[in-house]
Design an enzyme around this catalytic site. Structure first.
Site, PDB file in Angstrom:
ATOM      1  CE1 TYR A 244      -4.011   2.126   0.792  1.00 54.23           C
ATOM      2  CE2 TYR A 244      -2.504   3.242   2.289  1.00 54.23           C
ATOM      3  CZ  TYR A 244      -3.712   3.206   1.606  1.00 54.23           C
ATOM      4  OH  TYR A 244      -4.600   4.247   1.733  1.00 54.23           O
TER       5      TYR A 244
ATOM      6  CE  LYS B 286      -3.601   5.084  -1.460  1.00 55.71           C
ATOM      7  NZ  LYS B 286      -4.638   5.612  -2.391  1.00 55.71           N
TER       8      LYS B 286
END
Length: 293
Positions: free
Chosen positions: A172, A176
Site C-alpha cells: 500500500y 501510494k
C-alpha cells in the site's frame, strides 16, 4: 476567477462508500454530472456488488442531480477506457477525474505473498495510471481539435508512503508513494493539453482506515453530537471540489488533508551531504557516513 463547477462532467472511482461517496455527492450538489464508479468489493478487493454505486446514484438523482453507475474495476485497462467512454457518451464530455478507488491487503514483507502485492499495486497505482492514460488521451485529442480542455485530475495518495511509515503496508505504501510521483509527472506532461493534476493524502474515517492495524482505534473514537468530527470523510471533499474547479491555480501539488488542517507536502530533500574530490574509498565511508545511522 475560480469559475463554477456547474455542468462539468466527472468520474469518481471508489465512489460507493467513504471518501469517494462524499466526493461524488458534493460534486453533484455543485452541478457536476458524475459517473459513480465502484466495483463494490470487500476491503481486500474480493467480490462485487452494484449496490453501493447504485445507492449513491439514487441519492444524487433524488436530489435533482445527474449521475450514472459504473461497476468496472479500474485495475483493468479496457475497463478504464470504458469509464471514459461512458462519461463522454452519457454526458457529452469529461472534465474531472477523481482517482479514489483502493483496497488493503496488509502483511509484513517476509510473509507477504505475490498476489497480496500485485492486487494492491494493480488497484492503486495501475488503476490511477489506467484512468489517467485514457482520460489524458481523450483530452489530448480535444486539444488537438481546437477544443482546449480546462480539465482536472485529483489523485489519492496517503500518509502511508509519503510522510509516515506503517509496518505491514509495504504494498500500500509503495503504491501510494508511486501515485505521488505519478502525479508530478502527469502534471508536467498534461498541462499543455489544459489538464491540471494534483493529489491529496487524506486522513479520514473509512472502511480501510478502520481496518488498518494501530489506527482503527483512533478513527473509531466517538465524537459527541454537535462537536466537529475531524475524521469525517466529508471534510476531505471540499478540497477535491476546489481542485476540480476550472480556475484553480494549483498543478503538480500533493496536499495532506484532514478536518481542520490542509498541508502542502514536499518530496525527498537533501538532509545532509558529504563530498570528495576523487573516488570514494570504501574504508573511509564508515567515518563519513556512520553518523547517519
Amino acid at each position: 476567477m475560480m469559475g463554477s463547477l456547474e455542468n462539468r462532467v466527472a468520474i469518481v472511482t471508489g465512489a460507493g462508500r467513504g471518501i469517494g461517496r462524499s466526493h461524488a455527492l458534493l460534486l453533484a450538489s455543485r452541478g457536476v454530472a458524475v459517473v459513480v464508479n465502484d466495483l463494490g468489493g470487500s476491503n481486500s478487493g474480493e467480490g462485487a456488488d452494484a449496490g453501493p454505486a447504485q445507492g449513491v446514484v439514487d441519492e444524487i438523482v433524488a436530489a435533482g442531480g445527474r449521475a450514472v453507475v459504473n461497476t468496472d474495476s479500474v485495475s483493468d485497462w479496457e475497463s478504464a477506457k470504458k469509464l471514459v467512454d461512458q462519461a463522454v457518451s452519457e454526458f457529452g464530455g469529461l472534465d474531472v477525474v477523481v482517482n479514489n478507488a483502493g483496497i488493503l491487503r496488509d502483511g509484513f514483507i517476509a510473509g507477504l505473498d505475490e498476489s497480496q502485492w500485485d492486487l494492491v499495486v494493480d488497484v492503486h497505482l495501475k488503476g490511477h495510471f489506467n484512468l489517467l492514460h485514457h482520460a489524458g488521451a481523450f483530452w489530448k485529442e480535444e486539444s488537438k481539435a481546437g477544443r482546449q480542455p480546462t480539465a482536472a485530475v485529483v489523485n489519492t495518495a496517503s500518509a502511508s508512503g509519503t510522510f509516515s511509515v506503517l509496518p505491514g503496508q509495504a504494498n500500500y505504501g509503495a503504491a501510494k508513494a508511486g501515485i505521488a510521483a505519478l502525479t508530478l509527472v502527469a502534471a508536467a506532461e498534461l498541462e499543455r493539453y489544459g489538464v491540471r493534476v494534483n493529489a491529496i493524502a487524506p486522513v479520514a474515517r473509512t472502511r480501510l482506515t478502520l481496518a488498518t492495524p494501530g489506527m482503527g482505534a483512533i478513527f473509531a473514537e466517538e465524537v459527541p453530537e454537535g462537536e466537529f468530527d475531524a475524521f469525517a470523510p466529508e471534510n476531505i471533499s471540499p478540497v477535491v471540489a476546489f481542485l476540480a474547479t476550472p480556475g484553480c491555480p494549483l498543478n503538480g501539488k500533493v496536499l495532506a488533508v484532514q478536518g481542520g488542517a490542509i498541508s502542502l507536502l514536499q518530496g525527498w530533500t537533501f538532509a545532509d551531504t558529504v563530498e570528495t574530490d576523487g573516488p570514494w574509498d570504501v574504508d573511509e565511508l564508515p567515518a563519513l557516513l556512520g553518523h547517519w545511522g
